[in-house]
Design a protein around this motif. Structure first.
Motif, PDB file in Angstrom:
ATOM      1  N   VAL A  63       0.837  -1.200   0.000  1.00 22.38           N
ATOM      2  CA  VAL A  63       0.000   0.000   0.000  1.00 22.38           C
ATOM      3  C   VAL A  63       0.875   1.255   0.000  1.00 22.38           C
ATOM      4  O   VAL A  63       0.617   2.203  -0.744  1.00 22.38           O
ATOM      5  N   VAL A  64       1.943   1.233   0.792  1.00 19.96           N
ATOM      6  CA  VAL A  64       2.817   2.415   0.828  1.00 19.96           C
ATOM      7  C   VAL A  64       3.581   2.556  -0.495  1.00 19.96           C
ATOM      8  O   VAL A  64       3.726   3.659  -1.028  1.00 19.96           O
ATOM      9  N   LEU A  65       4.050   1.440  -1.036  1.00 19.20           N
ATOM     10  CA  LEU A  65       4.751   1.514  -2.324  1.00 19.20           C
ATOM     11  C   LEU A  65       3.843   2.090  -3.406  1.00 19.20           C
ATOM     12  O   LEU A  65       4.281   2.880  -4.250  1.00 19.20           O
ATOM     13  N   ALA A  66       2.574   1.701  -3.363  1.00 20.27           N
ATOM     14  CA  ALA A  66       1.632   2.189  -4.384  1.00 20.27           C
ATOM     15  C   ALA A  66       1.451   3.706  -4.319  1.00 20.27           C
ATOM     16  O   ALA A  66       1.068   4.333  -5.304  1.00 20.27           O
ATOM     17  N   MET A  67       1.753   4.283  -3.156  1.00 26.92           N
ATOM     18  CA  MET A  67       1.663   5.744  -3.039  1.00 26.92           C
ATOM     19  C   MET A  67       2.752   6.427  -3.857  1.00 26.92           C
ATOM     20  O   MET A  67       2.645   7.605  -4.183  1.00 26.92           O
ATOM     21  N   HIS A  68       3.829   5.698  -4.148  1.00 30.70           N
ATOM     22  CA  HIS A  68       4.965   6.314  -4.843  1.00 30.70           C
ATOM     23  C   HIS A  68       5.158   5.779  -6.250  1.00 30.70           C
ATOM     24  O   HIS A  68       5.935   6.323  -7.011  1.00 30.70           O
ATOM     25  N   TYR A  69       4.454   4.697  -6.547  1.00 29.60           N
ATOM     26  CA  TYR A  69       4.657   4.035  -7.828  1.00 29.60           C
ATOM     27  C   TYR A  69       3.752   4.657  -8.889  1.00 29.60           C
ATOM     28  O   TYR A  69       2.652   5.097  -8.588  1.00 29.60           O
ATOM     29  N   ALA A  70       4.225   4.682 -10.128  1.00 33.07           N
ATOM     30  CA  ALA A  70       3.414   5.203 -11.228  1.00 33.07           C
ATOM     31  C   ALA A  70       3.269   4.127 -12.299  1.00 33.07           C
ATOM     32  O   ALA A  70       4.259   3.707 -12.891  1.00 33.07           O
ATOM     33  N   ALA A  71       2.035   3.674 -12.526  1.00 32.46           N
ATOM     34  CA  ALA A  71       1.797   2.595 -13.488  1.00 32.46           C
ATOM     35  C   ALA A  71       1.684   3.155 -14.895  1.00 32.46           C
ATOM     36  O   ALA A  71       0.602   3.232 -15.476  1.00 32.46           O
ATOM     37  N   ASN A  72       2.809   3.586 -15.422  1.00 31.62           N
ATOM     38  CA  ASN A  72       2.833   4.089 -16.784  1.00 31.62           C
ATOM     39  C   ASN A  72       4.167   3.659 -17.370  1.00 31.62           C
ATOM     40  O   ASN A  72       5.209   3.848 -16.749  1.00 31.62           O
ATOM     41  N   THR A  73       4.124   3.086 -18.547  1.00 31.96           N
ATOM     42  CA  THR A  73       5.348   2.508 -19.106  1.00 31.96           C
ATOM     43  C   THR A  73       6.470   3.541 -19.248  1.00 31.96           C
ATOM     44  O   THR A  73       7.635   3.189 -19.232  1.00 31.96           O
ATOM     45  N   GLU A  74       6.107   4.808 -19.403  1.00 36.41           N
ATOM     46  CA  GLU A  74       7.132   5.844 -19.560  1.00 36.41           C
ATOM     47  C   GLU A  74       7.933   6.040 -18.273  1.00 36.41           C
ATOM     48  O   GLU A  74       9.111   6.371 -18.317  1.00 36.41           O
ATOM     49  N   ILE A  75       7.267   5.908 -17.136  1.00 32.61           N
ATOM     50  CA  ILE A  75       7.911   6.291 -15.879  1.00 32.61           C
ATOM     51  C   ILE A  75       7.899   5.210 -14.806  1.00 32.61           C
ATOM     52  O   ILE A  75       8.418   5.420 -13.708  1.00 32.61           O
ATOM     53  N   ALA A  76       7.329   4.054 -15.098  1.00 31.74           N
ATOM     54  CA  ALA A  76       7.223   3.010 -14.061  1.00 31.74           C
ATOM     55  C   ALA A  76       8.601   2.642 -13.524  1.00 31.74           C
ATOM     56  O   ALA A  76       8.831   2.614 -12.307  1.00 31.74           O
ATOM     57  N   PHE A  77       9.528   2.363 -14.429  1.00 30.04           N
ATOM     58  CA  PHE A  77      10.876   1.971 -14.015  1.00 30.04           C
ATOM     59  C   PHE A  77      11.522   3.087 -13.197  1.00 30.04           C
ATOM     60  O   PHE A  77      12.125   2.830 -12.138  1.00 30.04           O
ATOM     61  N   LEU A  78      11.365   4.310 -13.655  1.00 27.95           N
ATOM     62  CA  LEU A  78      11.958   5.449 -12.940  1.00 27.95           C
ATOM     63  C   LEU A  78      11.305   5.648 -11.580  1.00 27.95           C
ATOM     64  O   LEU A  78      11.981   6.001 -10.611  1.00 27.95           O
ATOM     65  N   SER A  79       9.996   5.405 -11.516  1.00 23.05           N
ATOM     66  CA  SER A  79       9.321   5.623 -10.233  1.00 23.05           C
ATOM     67  C   SER A  79       9.810   4.608  -9.199  1.00 23.05           C
ATOM     68  O   SER A  79       9.923   4.925  -8.014  1.00 23.05           O
ATOM     69  N   VAL A  80      10.116   3.402  -9.652  1.00 20.02           N
ATOM     70  CA  VAL A  80      10.650   2.407  -8.723  1.00 20.02           C
ATOM     71  C   VAL A  80      12.042   2.839  -8.254  1.00 20.02           C
ATOM     72  O   VAL A  80      12.379   2.735  -7.069  1.00 20.02           O
ATOM     73  N   GLU A  81      12.842   3.351  -9.165  1.00 16.37           N
ATOM     74  CA  GLU A  81      14.170   3.826  -8.774  1.00 16.37           C
ATOM     75  C   GLU A  81      14.078   5.044  -7.857  1.00 16.37           C
ATOM     76  O   GLU A  81      14.916   5.241  -6.978  1.00 16.37           O
ATOM     77  N   LYS A  82      13.061   5.842  -8.079  1.00 17.44           N
ATOM     78  CA  LYS A  82      12.815   6.991  -7.198  1.00 17.44           C
ATOM     79  C   LYS A  82      12.554   6.473  -5.772  1.00 17.44           C
ATOM     80  O   LYS A  82      13.056   7.028  -4.792  1.00 17.44           O
ATOM     81  N   ILE A  83      11.760   5.411  -5.703  1.00 19.98           N
ATOM     82  CA  ILE A  83      11.490   4.800  -4.395  1.00 19.98           C
ATOM     83  C   ILE A  83      12.806   4.326  -3.772  1.00 19.98           C
ATOM     84  O   ILE A  83      13.077   4.558  -2.595  1.00 19.98           O
ATOM     85  N   MET A  84      13.628   3.692  -4.583  1.00 19.60           N
ATOM     86  CA  MET A  84      14.883   3.134  -4.087  1.00 19.60           C
ATOM     87  C   MET A  84      15.865   4.202  -3.637  1.00 19.60           C
ATOM     88  O   MET A  84      16.713   3.968  -2.781  1.00 19.60           O
ATOM     89  N   ARG A  85      15.802   5.371  -4.251  1.00 18.53           N
ATOM     90  CA  ARG A  85      16.828   6.380  -4.002  1.00 18.53           C
ATOM     91  C   ARG A  85      16.353   7.532  -3.135  1.00 18.53           C
ATOM     92  O   ARG A  85      17.080   8.002  -2.257  1.00 18.53           O
ATOM     93  N   ASP A  86      15.127   8.006  -3.391  1.00 15.90           N
ATOM     94  CA  ASP A  86      14.726   9.273  -2.776  1.00 15.90           C
ATOM     95  C   ASP A  86      13.630   9.175  -1.723  1.00 15.90           C
ATOM     96  O   ASP A  86      13.530  10.032  -0.854  1.00 15.90           O
ATOM     97  N   VAL A  87      12.774   8.162  -1.829  1.00 14.17           N
ATOM     98  CA  VAL A  87      11.703   8.038  -0.833  1.00 14.17           C
ATOM     99  C   VAL A  87      12.329   7.615   0.498  1.00 14.17           C
ATOM    100  O   VAL A  87      13.208   6.750   0.530  1.00 14.17           O
ATOM    101  N   ASN A  88      11.879   8.227   1.584  1.00 14.42           N
ATOM    102  CA  ASN A  88      12.410   7.858   2.903  1.00 14.42           C
ATOM    103  C   ASN A  88      12.183   6.374   3.165  1.00 14.42           C
ATOM    104  O   ASN A  88      11.056   5.903   3.113  1.00 14.42           O
TER     105      ASN A  88
END
Lengths: 427, 275
Positions: A63-88
């Protein structure tokens, strides 16, 4: 058990007030405090509780990951990396969730093997077993769709391969595949519907888990002897006996979980999934997550046509058949004795089956060529033979060892000479 | 438990027989495991090494390889002060806009900007590099893994081997060689037995002794450059690794103590029940 009347006595005025209107505390008390469980349950029986914890953990992190994830092929991969790098603590959440899926399967496989070993599926627990199979199917669907979300190379190509299975089905196959994909190939609509379903299915799992536990509480728990509970001396109260034992097993399991999360978080994943999905570049070997590997090996073992069934459809049928056969296990096993403890031959074939399953898993990670194909065919043959030949025949011809008269007798026999072997009846 | 062990023993035997049948063709040679400061449960990045690796990346790799997911602000992890980060960022130009007139414009980068890519798009990158797009480096240390094979992959769980990516990068950078069999490699590619997907790759040997100046006395050799830039790329791919392992230690200590207490409780509760 089911016939036992409730012993819940609300202590306070408020308790009595609630009890007269919505006896939820009574339900919880009867189910998880006073509920009698066989006194001889070993640690193999703690995985139900562990699975519950894992389901809750997956939902919470998800549920928390879904708050930061973006289900769009353009940015899905980047949003996961954003979680890995920038999300607390994002790295922690994601590694918990990704490894949590694997641990969930570790636990469910032990849980299923335990059921097969002790004959937990036999009457009157057939529905309990079938509900478990449904949960397992839902888990597989959830895990598969979850693996697509990071939109790495394996996400994309795994989705492409697995959805293509459905085209093997005559007449409606292509229609089903296009419905799953939302188009003709894995693309943005696929990612969107997979995300939606990935969020939905865990709650369906939770629903079936409720039914699973309900069915369990109606029939009562099975136990290593396979003998039904006959008297109160056979059981102990769920709390504190089972709760503390389950609790200890949970902590041990969490240590294993934490070991993977904190020290080798990518061990169970595939390096290619750190490369963004590229529809124009096929990875050298497309392999699913480890928990699907045995079925992947079975799929690829069928390299020959069987009458009108071509090898592709044959492979898909074998793969789905390998799961479907679990549903009818209660009727395939003809043995009058439940537990493998008293069935020397079944015990042998069971452990062969465990080894065979792990072997199939390893074969699933190999390329489907040369000697691997032959080995996968042999292992697949044993997989099915175990269910459709060994189980029915062995039950008829095997001479089981002498069964104790009751759980208590079995326990006392085992503890003979032990000082602390006095009986302690359940309240 | 005994049965479980027997099961595993039988499995091991079965696998040992077939492990020799591995059909993987590339890489020709598997990477050799190196010593890294960040391996193991208490591993940490060597700040000096990361700074040197960053220098190698900046002066050599970055002319072809992007680092899309790393921002200048992240360089503070490498021990640089805010001032230094600002100064590093100021050496780069990034595109911004549109301005009030609707035009895109170039401006000096700030710490919040990401490393600008050397090529405008993959097509341009391929055109300038003999048809092969140089991969982005942000995740490369996690995106490459040479198969470990059985039974090594089982031992890896216990040795916590998670350095397959850096070992691979180091092996590749130091592994350029003459083809021992004298085979012709395709035009414009270079033989490297460690390359994961073919016998040769489009990248020419990128490092040579003395090409990057170190100011901390570290040897200015291909070996050292390769080691340092590999470590830097591990950081780029896993910037929170040190935090992860440190958290893991706390979690483990807690779980072990808590587990011990739960076990004692369990023993006490079950003491008078034969089971």
């Amino acid at each position: 058990m089911s016939g036992g009347h409730s012993t819940y006595k609300p202590q306070s005025g408020l308790g009595r007030w609630v009890d007269a209107r919505l006896p939820l505390p009574r339900l919880i008390y009867d189910s998880f405090v006073a509920y009698p469980v066989p006194r001889n349950l070993n640690y193999a029986y703690t995985f139900g509780g562990i699975l519950t914890i894992m389901l809750v953990a997956q939902i919470l992190t998800g549920v928390v990951l879904a708050m930061h994830y973006a289900a769009n092929t353009e940015i899905a991969f980047l949003s996961v990396e954003k979680i890995m790098r920038d999300v607390n603590s994002g790295w922690l959440l994601r590694y918990l969730h990704a490894n949590g899926a694997s641990m969930f399967f570790v636990a469910v496989y032990i849980h299923i093997f335990r059921g097969l070993y002790y004959g937990s599926y036999k009457a009157p627990r057939e529905l309990l077993w079938i509900l478990g199979c449904i949960i397992y199917l839902l888990m597989m669907a959830t895990a598969f769709m979850g693996y697509v979300l990071p939109w790495g190379q394996m996400s994309f190509w795994g989705a492409t391969v697995i959805t293509s299975f459905f085209t093997a089905i005559p007449l409606v196959g292509t229609w089903i595949q296009e419905l799953l994909l939302g188009g003709f190939a894995v693309d943005n609509p696929t990612l969107n519907r997979f995300f939606s379903l990935h969020y939905l299915l865990p709650f369906m799992i939770a629903g079936v888990v409720v039914l699973h536990v309900w069915a369990l509480h109606v029939t009562g728990q099975s136990n290593p002897t396979g003998i039904e509970v006959k008297s109160k001396t056979d059981t102990v109260r769920f709390t504190p006996y089972a709760t503390v034992k389950d609790g200890f097993a949970m902590v041990l399991f969490l240590i294993l979980f934490a070991y993977f999360v904190f020290y080798i978080p990518n061990f169970l994943g595939h390096a290619d999934n750190y490369i963004e999905a590229d529809p124009l570049k096929t990875p050298a070997h497309i392999v699913p997550e480890w928990y699907f590997l045995p079925f992947y090996a079975i799929l690829r073992a069928i390299t020959f046509n069987i009458g009108p069934i071509d090898s592709k459809l044959g492979g898909v049928l074998a793969m789905f058949g390998a799961i479907a056969v679990l549903f009818v296990v209660p009727w395939l096993d003809t043995s009058k004795v439940r537990s493998a403890v008293y069935r020397p031959w079944y015990k042998l074939f069971f452990w062969l089956f465990v080894v065979d399953s792990i072997f199939l898993g390893w074969l699933g990670s190999r390329p489907a060529e040369g000697v691997y194909v032959a080995m996968a065919q042999g292992a697949t043959l044993y997989y099915f033979a175990f269910f459709v030949a060994i189980m029915p025949v062995l039950g008829l011809i095997e001479t089981p060892r002498r069964l104790p008269n009751s759980i208590t007798e079995a326990v006392l026999e085992r503890n003979k000479g032990g000082a602390a072997s006095t009986t302690q009846p359940a309240e | 438990m005994k049965l479980l062990l027997q099961g595993f023993a039988a499995l091991g035997l079965g696998l040992a027989i077939v492990a020799t049948a591995d059909a993987a063709e590339y890489p020709i040679k598997k990477p050799v495991e190196q010593d890294w400061s960040f391996e193991g449960p208490f591993g940490t990045y060597d700040i000096g090494q990361l700074q040197r690796g960053f220098k190698v990346y900046r002066e050599v790799c970055s002319s072809c390889h992007s680092l899309d997911l790393v921002a200048f602000r992240n360089l503070e992890d490498l021990g640089y002060s805010e001032e230094q980060v600002r100064a590093i960022a100021a050496e780069y130009e990034v595109e911004d806009g549109p301005d009030e007139a609707g035009d895109m414009f170039m401006r000096t980068a700030t710490p919040s900007d990401y490393f600008p890519a050397p090529f405008a798009n993959p097509q341009q990158a391929a055109a300038s590099n003999n048809g092969a797009v140089p991969p982005d480096f942000s995740l490369i240390a996690k995106a490459r893994a040479v198969e470990r094979g059985f039974p090594t992959f089982v031992f890896d769980i216990f040795t916590q081997y998670a350095e397959g990516g850096v070992d691979y990068i180091y092996a590749l950078l130091t592994g350029y060689d003459e083809d021992p069999h004298g085979h012709e490699v395709p035009e414009g590619t270079y033989y490297n037995p460690y390359f994961i997907s073919a016998a040769s790759l489009a990248m020419a040997p990128p490092l040579s002794d003395g090409m990057v100046t170190y100011d901390d006395g570290a040897p200015e050799t291909v070996d050292q450059y390769a080691r340092d830039v590999s470590a830097f790329l591990m950081w780029a791919a896993e910037p929170h690794m040190v935090e992860r392992k440190a958290t893991g230690f706390t979690v483990m200590v807690f779980l072990l103590l808590f587990g011990g207490l739960v076990y004692l409780t369990k023993r006490k509760i079950w003491a008078d029940v034969a089971h």
